[in-house]
Design a protein around this motif. Structure first.
Motif, PDB file in Angstrom:
ATOM      1  N   TRP A   5      -3.814  -0.936  -8.028  1.00  9.22           N
ATOM      2  CA  TRP A   5      -3.503   0.279  -8.787  1.00  9.22           C
ATOM      3  C   TRP A   5      -4.594   1.340  -8.655  1.00  9.22           C
ATOM      4  CZ3 TRP A   5      -6.284   2.429 -12.810  1.00  9.22           C
ATOM      5  CH2 TRP A   5      -7.245   1.624 -13.423  1.00  9.22           C
ATOM      6  N   LYS A   6      -5.819   0.928  -8.231  1.00 12.59           N
ATOM      7  CA  LYS A   6      -6.910   1.878  -8.047  1.00 12.59           C
ATOM      8  C   LYS A   6      -6.945   2.483  -6.645  1.00 12.59           C
ATOM      9  CE  LYS A   6     -10.103  -0.044 -11.491  1.00 12.59           C
ATOM     10  NZ  LYS A   6     -11.447  -0.632 -11.700  1.00 12.59           N
ATOM     11  N   LEU A   7      -6.077   2.035  -5.766  1.00  8.55           N
ATOM     12  CA  LEU A   7      -6.064   2.517  -4.391  1.00  8.55           C
ATOM     13  C   LEU A   7      -5.835   4.031  -4.290  1.00  8.55           C
ATOM     14  CD1 LEU A   7      -6.463   1.225  -1.630  1.00  8.55           C
ATOM     15  CD2 LEU A   7      -3.975   0.981  -1.435  1.00  8.55           C
ATOM     16  N   PRO A   8      -5.012   4.635  -5.158  1.00  8.64           N
ATOM     17  CA  PRO A   8      -4.843   6.095  -5.087  1.00  8.64           C
ATOM     18  C   PRO A   8      -6.148   6.862  -5.246  1.00  8.64           C
ATOM     19  CG  PRO A   8      -3.089   5.135  -6.392  1.00  8.64           C
ATOM     20  CD  PRO A   8      -4.062   4.024  -6.109  1.00  8.64           C
TER      21      PRO A   8
ATOM     22  N   VAL B  89       0.834  -1.207   0.000  1.00  6.86           N
ATOM     23  CA  VAL B  89       0.000   0.000   0.000  1.00  6.86           C
ATOM     24  C   VAL B  89       0.869   1.258   0.000  1.00  6.86           C
ATOM     25  CG1 VAL B  89      -1.666   1.345   1.338  1.00  6.86           C
ATOM     26  CG2 VAL B  89      -1.947  -1.136   1.122  1.00  6.86           C
ATOM     27  N   LYS B  90       1.850   1.271   0.866  1.00 10.62           N
ATOM     28  CA  LYS B  90       2.742   2.434   0.993  1.00 10.62           C
ATOM     29  C   LYS B  90       3.481   2.707  -0.312  1.00 10.62           C
ATOM     30  CE  LYS B  90       6.559   1.843   3.199  1.00 10.62           C
ATOM     31  NZ  LYS B  90       7.557   1.583   4.260  1.00 10.62           N
ATOM     32  N   ASP B  91       4.019   1.659  -0.936  1.00 10.45           N
ATOM     33  CA  ASP B  91       4.767   1.837  -2.180  1.00 10.45           C
ATOM     34  C   ASP B  91       3.860   2.248  -3.333  1.00 10.45           C
ATOM     35  OD1 ASP B  91       7.065   1.156  -0.845  1.00 10.45           O
ATOM     36  OD2 ASP B  91       7.152  -0.906  -1.592  1.00 10.45           O
ATOM     37  N   THR B  92       2.635   1.723  -3.336  1.00  5.81           N
ATOM     38  CA  THR B  92       1.677   2.092  -4.385  1.00  5.81           C
ATOM     39  C   THR B  92       1.359   3.577  -4.327  1.00  5.81           C
ATOM     40  OG1 THR B  92       0.669  -0.106  -4.408  1.00  5.81           O
ATOM     41  CG2 THR B  92      -0.652   1.707  -5.282  1.00  5.81           C
TER      42      THR B  92
ATOM     43  N   THR C 184       4.404   5.810  -5.269  1.00  2.00           N
ATOM     44  CA  THR C 184       4.601   5.860  -6.715  1.00  2.00           C
ATOM     45  C   THR C 184       3.541   6.706  -7.394  1.00  2.00           C
ATOM     46  OG1 THR C 184       5.575   3.635  -6.660  1.00  2.00           O
ATOM     47  CG2 THR C 184       4.827   4.447  -8.803  1.00  2.00           C
ATOM     48  N   ALA C 185       2.313   6.646  -6.884  1.00  2.00           N
ATOM     49  CA  ALA C 185       1.203   7.363  -7.506  1.00  2.00           C
ATOM     50  C   ALA C 185       1.267   8.873  -7.288  1.00  2.00           C
ATOM     51  CB  ALA C 185      -0.124   6.829  -6.969  1.00  2.00           C
ATOM     52  N   PHE C 186       1.806   9.294  -6.145  1.00  2.89           N
ATOM     53  CA  PHE C 186       1.752  10.712  -5.776  1.00  2.89           C
ATOM     54  C   PHE C 186       3.133  11.290  -5.469  1.00  2.89           C
ATOM     55  CE2 PHE C 186      -2.365   8.897  -4.235  1.00  2.89           C
ATOM     56  CZ  PHE C 186      -3.202   9.570  -5.126  1.00  2.89           C
TER      57      PHE C 186
ATOM     58  N   PHE D  11      -5.170  15.340  -9.546  1.00  4.90           N
ATOM     59  CA  PHE D  11      -4.433  15.517 -10.794  1.00  4.90           C
ATOM     60  C   PHE D  11      -3.478  14.341 -11.030  1.00  4.90           C
ATOM     61  CE2 PHE D  11      -0.642  17.389 -12.976  1.00  4.90           C
ATOM     62  CZ  PHE D  11      -1.240  17.659 -14.198  1.00  4.90           C
ATOM     63  N   GLU D  12      -2.741  13.961  -9.998  1.00  4.23           N
ATOM     64  CA  GLU D  12      -1.795  12.852 -10.154  1.00  4.23           C
ATOM     65  C   GLU D  12      -2.527  11.523 -10.361  1.00  4.23           C
ATOM     66  OE1 GLU D  12       2.310  13.297  -8.382  1.00  4.23           O
ATOM     67  OE2 GLU D  12       1.080  13.996  -6.699  1.00  4.23           O
TER      68      GLU D  12
END
Length: 248
Positions: free
Chosen positions: A84-87, A45-48, A51-53, A114-115
């Motif tokens: 990948w949808k967690l953000p 979760v943390k790495d996702t 990377t996303a933000f 935005f990100e």
């Protein structure tokens, strides 16, 4: 001893809660590895989210970002099974819940959205696109918009200025398009004023010609000659930048 379906579900719920909070580890068949399981889940979760933000994380600082992620993971019941949808869920969670530093970072939500949209557009399913040609002909005059696009309205120019340079004086009405190029499949951004946004929305929602698009812009420009010129220039720009694909 075999667990009943009810007991299994309850254990899954307890294990999920433990993974989120680190409190009250449930009794599993492999108890010594339960903390390791939580570490692995939280690491994903943390790495996702990291990377996303990347911009948002740098903007708020590592300490506040760490607190935000921990609070989100501990208090939010994730709805999507796709990591990948967690953000997207973090965006919703931040919008709907109080955080002590919201006033300190007034445009953080817009930055998160935005990100996230960059990811969403890149990962979106291929849209159905009709056959088209790059230039208008006597038979092919209807404009074909790029359907793989998102439009985000903003109060702050996070898409055109560095976050450290944005101030309250920048508050205004901004629009950014985020689209996937149908040739190289990369994601691109464009800063556009509202009249052009309305034009893009119109041609993606209905069959519309260049002349009909001029009527849309005429709401913002009384001089028909100028409206015709600007509309033609915008369509040329939009085709060059893959916001409009061509004509059918």
């Amino acid at each position: 001893m075999l667990l009943s379906q009810t007991d299994t579900f309850a254990l899954q719920q307890d294990l999920g809660l433990y993974c989120r909070t680190g409190l009250e580890a449930p009794k599993t068949s492999n108890q010594e590895n339960t903390p390791e399981y939580r570490r692995i889940v939280f690491s994903i979760v943390k790495d996702t989210l990291k990377t996303a933000f990347p911009i948002a994380r740098k903007f708020v600082g590592k300490k506040k970002w760490k607190k935000l992620v921990h609070h989100f993971f501990a208090n939010h019941k994730c709805k999507t099974p796709q990591v990948w949808k967690l953000p997207s869920e973090l965006c919703d969670f931040y919008r709907e819940n109080p955080f002590p530093f919201k006033k300190q970072f007034p445009f953080l939500l817009e930055l998160l959205q935005f990100e996230w949209l960059e990811i969403e557009v890149f990962m979106m399913e291929d849209a159905d696109i009709p056959r088209f040609v790059p230039e208008s002909t006597s038979k092919q005059k209807i404009l074909v918009g790029n359907p793989e696009i998102k439009i985000l309205g903003l109060q702050y120019p996070i898409h055109t200025k560095k976050t450290k340079d944005i101030t309250e004086a920048d508050i205004g009405e901004y629009f950014v398009t985020i689209h996937r190029n149908n040739i190289d499949k990369q994601v691109y951004f464009n800063d556009l004023s509202y009249p052009f946004i309305e034009m893009l929305i119109q041609l993606n929602e209905e069959n519309i010609t260049l002349k009909e698009l001029e009527k849309v812009y005429s709401k913002y420009e009384n001089d028909k000659t100028i409206a015709k010129k600007i509309t033609a220039e915008f369509v040329a720009f939009a085709i060059e930048n893959n916001l409009i694909l061509g004509y059918k």
